[in-house]
Design an enzyme around this catalytic site. Sequence first.
Site, mmCIF file in Angstrom:
data_model
loop_
_atom_site.group_PDB
_atom_site.id
_atom_site.type_symbol
_atom_site.label_atom_id
_atom_site.label_comp_id
_atom_site.label_asym_id
_atom_site.label_seq_id
_atom_site.Cartn_x
_atom_site.Cartn_y
_atom_site.Cartn_z
ATOM 1 C CB ILE A 108 44.161 4.421 -18.824
ATOM 2 C CG1 ILE A 108 45.671 4.126 -18.748
ATOM 3 C CG2 ILE A 108 43.802 5.063 -20.157
ATOM 4 C CD1 ILE A 108 46.117 2.933 -19.525
ATOM 5 C CG HIS A 124 43.997 9.074 -24.074
ATOM 6 N ND1 HIS A 124 45.265 9.558 -23.811
ATOM 7 C CD2 HIS A 124 43.563 9.763 -25.167
ATOM 8 C CE1 HIS A 124 45.565 10.503 -24.706
ATOM 9 N NE2 HIS A 124 44.551 10.638 -25.529
ATOM 10 C CB CYS A 132 33.137 -8.183 -26.634
ATOM 11 S SG CYS A 132 33.198 -9.489 -27.882
ATOM 12 C CD GLU A 220 60.796 16.902 -19.215
ATOM 13 O OE1 GLU A 220 61.929 16.585 -18.831
ATOM 14 O OE2 GLU A 220 60.167 16.307 -20.095
HETATM 15 P P1 NAD Z 1 54.047 11.671 -21.130
HETATM 16 O O1 NAD Z 1 54.653 10.426 -20.618
HETATM 17 O O2 NAD Z 1 54.229 12.008 -22.563
HETATM 18 O O3 NAD Z 1 54.584 12.914 -20.304
HETATM 19 C C1 NAD Z 1 54.594 12.951 -18.918
HETATM 20 C C2 NAD Z 1 54.950 14.348 -18.481
HETATM 21 O O4 NAD Z 1 54.888 14.393 -17.080
HETATM 22 C C3 NAD Z 1 56.357 14.803 -18.884
HETATM 23 O O5 NAD Z 1 56.275 16.084 -19.472
HETATM 24 C C4 NAD Z 1 57.114 14.845 -17.557
HETATM 25 O O6 NAD Z 1 58.076 15.874 -17.527
HETATM 26 C C5 NAD Z 1 55.991 15.124 -16.587
HETATM 27 N N1 NAD Z 1 56.225 14.678 -15.198
HETATM 28 C C6 NAD Z 1 56.889 13.576 -14.771
HETATM 29 N N2 NAD Z 1 56.849 13.488 -13.436
HETATM 30 C C7 NAD Z 1 56.119 14.562 -13.005
HETATM 31 C C8 NAD Z 1 55.717 15.028 -11.731
HETATM 32 N N3 NAD Z 1 56.055 14.376 -10.610
HETATM 33 N N4 NAD Z 1 54.996 16.166 -11.646
HETATM 34 C C9 NAD Z 1 54.651 16.850 -12.774
HETATM 35 N N5 NAD Z 1 55.007 16.455 -14.011
HETATM 36 C C10 NAD Z 1 55.729 15.322 -14.129
HETATM 37 O O7 NAD Z 1 52.503 11.593 -20.733
HETATM 38 P P2 NAD Z 1 51.224 12.236 -21.407
HETATM 39 O O8 NAD Z 1 51.513 13.596 -21.876
HETATM 40 O O9 NAD Z 1 50.126 11.988 -20.447
HETATM 41 O O10 NAD Z 1 50.951 11.410 -22.727
HETATM 42 C C11 NAD Z 1 51.221 10.066 -22.868
HETATM 43 C C12 NAD Z 1 50.048 9.104 -22.977
HETATM 44 O O11 NAD Z 1 50.404 8.055 -22.124
HETATM 45 C C13 NAD Z 1 48.722 9.545 -22.494
HETATM 46 O O12 NAD Z 1 47.857 9.312 -23.520
HETATM 47 C C14 NAD Z 1 48.337 8.599 -21.370
HETATM 48 O O13 NAD Z 1 47.093 7.999 -21.677
HETATM 49 C C15 NAD Z 1 49.320 7.496 -21.443
HETATM 50 N N6 NAD Z 1 49.872 7.039 -20.154
HETATM 51 C C16 NAD Z 1 49.070 6.974 -19.064
HETATM 52 C C17 NAD Z 1 49.587 6.586 -17.836
HETATM 53 C C18 NAD Z 1 48.657 6.531 -16.654
HETATM 54 O O14 NAD Z 1 47.456 6.277 -16.811
HETATM 55 N N7 NAD Z 1 49.156 6.796 -15.442
HETATM 56 C C19 NAD Z 1 50.938 6.280 -17.717
HETATM 57 C C20 NAD Z 1 51.735 6.329 -18.873
HETATM 58 C C21 NAD Z 1 51.186 6.718 -20.088
#
Ligand code: NAD
Length: 257
Positions: A108, A124, A132, A220
């Site tokens: 997001i 998402h 609103c 991972e």
């Molecule tokens: P998650 O946090 O569940 O998983 C993140 C994944 O990224 C993990 O498997 C981890 O091993 C991997 N990872 C970490 N660093 C990395 C790198 N440098 N290169 C490659 N892989 C890497 O996130 P998700 O699966 O996206 O699901 C969680 C929810 O959280 C989503 O719905 C998302 O909308 C939301 N979210 C979004 C943000 C954002 O917008 N940046 C941040 C946090 C959470």
Amino acid sequence: MIEDEVQEQIESLADVLSQAKHAIALTGAGISVESGIPAFRGEGGLWEKYPADEYATYSGFLTNPLKQWAFFKELYTTLSDAAPNPAHYALAELERLGMLKSIITQNIDNLHQRAGSKRVLEFHGTTQKLECMSCGAVLPFSEEAIAAPVPTCRCGGVLKPMIVLFGEQIADDSLRNAQNEALLCDIMLVIGTSAQVVPASMLPVIAKSRGAMILEMNVERTLLSNDVADVSLLGSASLRLPRVVELVSDGIIPSGA
Ligand code: NAD
């Protein structure tokens, strides 16, 4: 993984990508970690202070918007301090080269768009718009719009960032468009997602059921690594992806790769 093996995987990924007819990417929080936005799982200041299962739920927002807005405001600060990293730019470059049709992102953070990607399906939702809860008006995000402890619309209704919170439905058109892309693609790059959030985690399964190749890039192994991914490249997306794109854009795919 030793460097020779990594190089081999990068070359074969580049080879597969350069032959794709409809390659797409599915990205998750991991692609933005090196931009300074912590992922949900693993270590990360924001989520330790504001656990997602408490602060990112729809029911929590409805019962206590003041508490949720304290979290959203810190989230906006984190996002405004972040900038796209080489992985975001690499995907934008792939699209520019005509080799990536779209990105479905669970993020997001707007970083794909800021890197130059054009066709981004925000599964998402987005923090760049506010809706609103009373009259349904949609406003662009601005510092001014979120200045009050609980930001409100002109009609007096409570504003909410247009993001999908836990317990909230994915918008029909987002779901349909993402599923269509999953059905159409012959390659899906799955980058930086733990694949624990449904229904986003089903998109690679849908793609695979139609014969697409699933290429995973993550630091991972994940729920997809054993049974869904055809290739799992372990390592940071910001280090690995630019190397793949460089090979693809130079057209230098070593023979036999
Ligand atoms: P998650 O946090 O569940 O998983 C993140 C994944 O990224 C993990 O498997 C981890 O091993 C991997 N990872 C970490 N660093 C990395 C790198 N440098 N290169 C490659 N892989 C890497 O996130 P998700 O699966 O996206 O699901 C969680 C929810 O959280 C989503 O719905 C998302 O909308 C939301 N979210 C979004 C943000 C954002 O917008 N940046 C941040 C946090 C959470």
